[in-house]
Design a protein around this motif. Structure first.
Motif, PDB file in Angstrom:
ATOM      1  N   ARG A  11      -0.619   9.986  -6.361  1.00  0.00           N
ATOM      2  CA  ARG A  11      -1.285  11.213  -6.824  1.00  0.00           C
ATOM      3  C   ARG A  11      -2.699  10.963  -7.350  1.00  0.00           C
ATOM      4  O   ARG A  11      -3.263  11.822  -8.014  1.00  0.00           O
ATOM      5  CB  ARG A  11      -0.435  11.972  -7.851  1.00  0.00           C
ATOM      6  CG  ARG A  11       0.889  12.466  -7.280  1.00  0.00           C
ATOM      7  CD  ARG A  11       1.644  13.373  -8.248  1.00  0.00           C
ATOM      8  NE  ARG A  11       0.879  14.572  -8.616  1.00  0.00           N
ATOM      9  CZ  ARG A  11       0.674  15.630  -7.831  1.00  0.00           C
ATOM     10  NH1 ARG A  11       1.191  15.645  -6.606  1.00  0.00           N
ATOM     11  NH2 ARG A  11      -0.019  16.670  -8.252  1.00  0.00           N
ATOM     12  N   SER A  36       0.389   6.005 -18.786  1.00  0.00           N
ATOM     13  CA  SER A  36       1.049   7.295 -18.894  1.00  0.00           C
ATOM     14  C   SER A  36       2.064   7.462 -17.761  1.00  0.00           C
ATOM     15  O   SER A  36       2.537   6.484 -17.172  1.00  0.00           O
ATOM     16  CB  SER A  36       0.012   8.424 -18.895  1.00  0.00           C
ATOM     17  OG  SER A  36       0.629   9.665 -19.152  1.00  0.00           O
ATOM     18  N   SER A  37       2.413   8.692 -17.451  1.00  0.00           N
ATOM     19  CA  SER A  37       3.364   8.971 -16.385  1.00  0.00           C
ATOM     20  C   SER A  37       2.606   9.355 -15.121  1.00  0.00           C
ATOM     21  O   SER A  37       1.387   9.480 -15.121  1.00  0.00           O
ATOM     22  CB  SER A  37       4.299  10.111 -16.807  1.00  0.00           C
ATOM     23  OG  SER A  37       3.536  11.255 -17.156  1.00  0.00           O
ATOM     24  N   SER A  43       0.767  11.285 -12.632  1.00  0.00           N
ATOM     25  CA  SER A  43       0.029  12.539 -12.687  1.00  0.00           C
ATOM     26  C   SER A  43      -1.194  12.436 -11.791  1.00  0.00           C
ATOM     27  O   SER A  43      -1.653  11.350 -11.463  1.00  0.00           O
ATOM     28  CB  SER A  43      -0.398  12.872 -14.127  1.00  0.00           C
ATOM     29  OG  SER A  43      -1.206  11.841 -14.657  1.00  0.00           O
ATOM     30  N   ALA A  44      -1.725  13.578 -11.384  1.00  0.00           N
ATOM     31  CA  ALA A  44      -2.903  13.593 -10.530  1.00  0.00           C
ATOM     32  C   ALA A  44      -4.122  13.184 -11.352  1.00  0.00           C
ATOM     33  O   ALA A  44      -4.399  13.747 -12.409  1.00  0.00           O
ATOM     34  CB  ALA A  44      -3.097  14.983  -9.933  1.00  0.00           C
ATOM     35  N   ARG A  45      -4.848  12.173 -10.861  1.00  0.00           N
ATOM     36  CA  ARG A  45      -6.012  11.675 -11.598  1.00  0.00           C
ATOM     37  C   ARG A  45      -6.955  11.006 -10.600  1.00  0.00           C
ATOM     38  O   ARG A  45      -6.517  10.226  -9.753  1.00  0.00           O
ATOM     39  CB  ARG A  45      -5.563  10.695 -12.674  1.00  0.00           C
ATOM     40  CG  ARG A  45      -6.663  10.239 -13.608  1.00  0.00           C
ATOM     41  CD  ARG A  45      -6.118   9.313 -14.694  1.00  0.00           C
ATOM     42  NE  ARG A  45      -5.266  10.015 -15.632  1.00  0.00           N
ATOM     43  CZ  ARG A  45      -3.992   9.696 -15.879  1.00  0.00           C
ATOM     44  NH1 ARG A  45      -3.430   8.687 -15.239  1.00  0.00           N
ATOM     45  NH2 ARG A  45      -3.285  10.379 -16.741  1.00  0.00           N
TER      46      ARG A  45
END
Length: 379
Positions: free
Chosen positions: A183, A265-266, A268-270
Motif C-alpha cells: 500500500r 505502525s500498521s 496503511s497507504a503511505r
C-alpha cells in the motif's frame, strides 16, 4: 681491571646501546603504523572483491533457476497447514538455488515437505514472532550448514555459527528485493501498491495474501533487468539487547542503526517520501523484530530478513509493519561493512557498488520492477 685493547673494544661495539635500541624500536613502530593501514586496506579490498564475486555467483544461480523452472525463486513466509498436519513452507529463495551454487548435496538433504519451523500454529499475525528451528528438527543439520557463497567476508558475524535459544543456525549476508511496502506509492501518485513490485516472489501457503506474488518471471520486469535491483547486502544482526527496568527488553542505543528495527505502525497507504521520516521518527527499537536478521540463510521467516525493500536510505534503520509478519511486508534496509555503500546485484546478473548517498528516488525506482519510474543514469 683489564686494559681495553683494540680487539676488546671491537667486541664491546658489537652490542647496541640503550639509545640505539630505542631508536630502532621507534623506527619499527613508525613503519608498522604506516604499513598496517595499507595491509588492512588491501585485505578489505580482497574481501570486498570476494563479496562481489559471491553476488555474481548468486546472480548466475538465479538465472539458471529461472531457466529450469521458468520463474524466479520464491520465499515462503509461512507453513502449509491446508491439510490435517503441518506441511511444507518457511524456506527462503536461497534454499531454492542451492543446486546452482554447487550445493546439490545440501539441497538434496533438505526435506522440503516438512515446514522449517518447530510448529505451524500461526493463526494471527503476531504468532509469527514465535518462530524457532530446534536441533531436533529434521532439517536442523542443513540449517546449521555454512554456505560460503552466502557470506560476505567483510562481516565479522559471518565467521561464526550462531548458537542461541537452543538453535544452531548458519547466517547469510544477501537479501532479495521484494519491492516496496504494501500500500505504498510513488511520490505524487495516489494509487496504493496492491501487489508486490519487486523481483522475488513471496508466498504464505496457509495465509496467502493478495499483495504477495508467488511466481515472478524475468518477462514481468518491464522496467528492464539492468535497471532493477535483485539482491543486496544486508548485515547479520549483532544488535545488543538489554533488559529494561520495567522488565522488558530493548536494543541498546549504542547499537549500529542499521542493526535496529523500529515500529512502522500498521499496514496503511503511505507514499515512499513519507515512509522515510515516519520510520526515522521512532525512538525505540524492538529487539523481537531485529535480533534474528541474517541469522538463518535457509529460512523464509520474515524476520530472518532474507528479503529487503527499497525504502530507507542504504545503511540506515529497518522498520517493521504490524500485520506484515506473515506476509514478508518488512522494511529491511541493505547495509554492509564496506566503506560508503553496498554491492547490489541487478536482475540482469551484473553487480555494482551503490553509494549510501545515492539519490533516494533513484533507489526507490531500482526497487520497482514494473512501475515505469525513470531510473536515469545509475551510479
Amino acid at each position: 681491571m683489564l686494559p681495553i685493547t683494540p680487539k676488546r673494544l671491537h667486541r664491546l661495539r658489537d652490542a647496541f646501546t640503550l639509545i640505539e635500541l630505542l631508536v630502532v624500536i621507534a623506527i619499527i613502530g613508525i613503519l608498522v603504523g604506516v604499513l598496517l593501514p595499507a595491509v588492512q586496506a588491501a585485505r578489505e579490498a580482497a574481501r570486498r572483491m570476494q563479496c562481489s564475486n559471491n553476488m555474481k555467483q548468486i546472480g548466475l544461480a538465479v538465472h539458471n533457476y529461472h531457466g529450469a523452472f521458468r520463474s524466479i525463486p520464491t520465499t515462503s513466509t509461512g507453513p502449509d497447514t491446508s491439510g490435517s498436519s503441518c506441511g511444507s513452507g518457511f524456506y527462503s529463495w536461497l534454499a531454492m538455488i542451492l543446486p546452482y551454487v554447487e550445493q546439490q548435496n545440501l539441497h538434496d538433504s533438505i526435506d522440503f515437505d516438512v515446514a522449517l519451523s518447530d510448529h505451524c500454529n500461526y493463526s494471527f499475525s503476531s504468532d509469527y514472532l514465535d518462530y524457532s528451528i530446534a536441533p531436533s528438527h529434521p532439517n536442523a543439520e542443513a540449517a546449521r550448514t555454512l554456505v560460503g557463497t552466502y557470506l560476505c567476508p567483510s562481516d565479522p558475524a559471518g565467521a561464526l555459527q550462531l548458537h542461541e535459544d537452543g538453535e544452531q543456525l548458519a547466517p547469510g549476508n544477501y537479501a532479495a528485493n521484494v519491492g516496496w511496502p504494501m500500500r505504498s506509492h510513488w511520490p505524487g501518485h495516489d494509487q496504493p501498491l496492491e501487489r508486490q513490485n519487486g523481483v522475488f516472489g513471496l508466498h504464505n501457503p496457509s495465509q496467502p495474501g493478495s499483495w504477495q506474488v508467488r511466481d515472478i518471471k524475468f518477462r514481468d520486469i518491464t522496467d528492464g533487468l539492468s535497471n532493477t535491483a535483485a539482491v543486496a547486502e544486508r548485515k547479520i544482526s549483532a544488535a545488543t539487547i538489554v533488559d529494561t527496568w520495567w522488565g522488558g527488553r530493548t536494543v541498546s542505543p549504542e547499537t549500529d542503526e542499521n542493526m535496529q528495527s523500529f515500529c512502522g505502525s500498521s499496514i496503511s497507504a503511505r507514499s515512499l517520501e513519507k515512509w522515510v521520516p515516519y520510520c526515522g521518527s521512532v525512538t525505540h527499537g524492538d529487539p523481537s523484530y531485529i535480533e534474528k536478521h541474517g541469522h538463518s540463510w535457509i529460512s523464509g521467516w520474515t524476520f530472518a530478513a532474507n528479503t529487503y525493500m527499497h525504502v530507507m536510505p542504504i545503511g540506515e534503520r529497518n522498520c517493521h509493519v504490524y500485520g506484515g509478519e506473515g506476509l514478508g511486508n518488512n522494511l529491511v534496509t541493505p547495509g554492509s561493512y564496506h566503506t560508503g555503500g553496498v554491492h547490489v546485484l541487478m536482475a540482469d546478473g551484473s553487480v555494482g557498488f551503490r553509494s549510501e548517498s545515492i539519490d533516494l528516488q533513484l533507489w526507490w525506482a531500482m526497487g520497482s520492477a514494473n512501475g515505469g519510474e525513470a531510473n536515469g543514469q545509475l551510479e
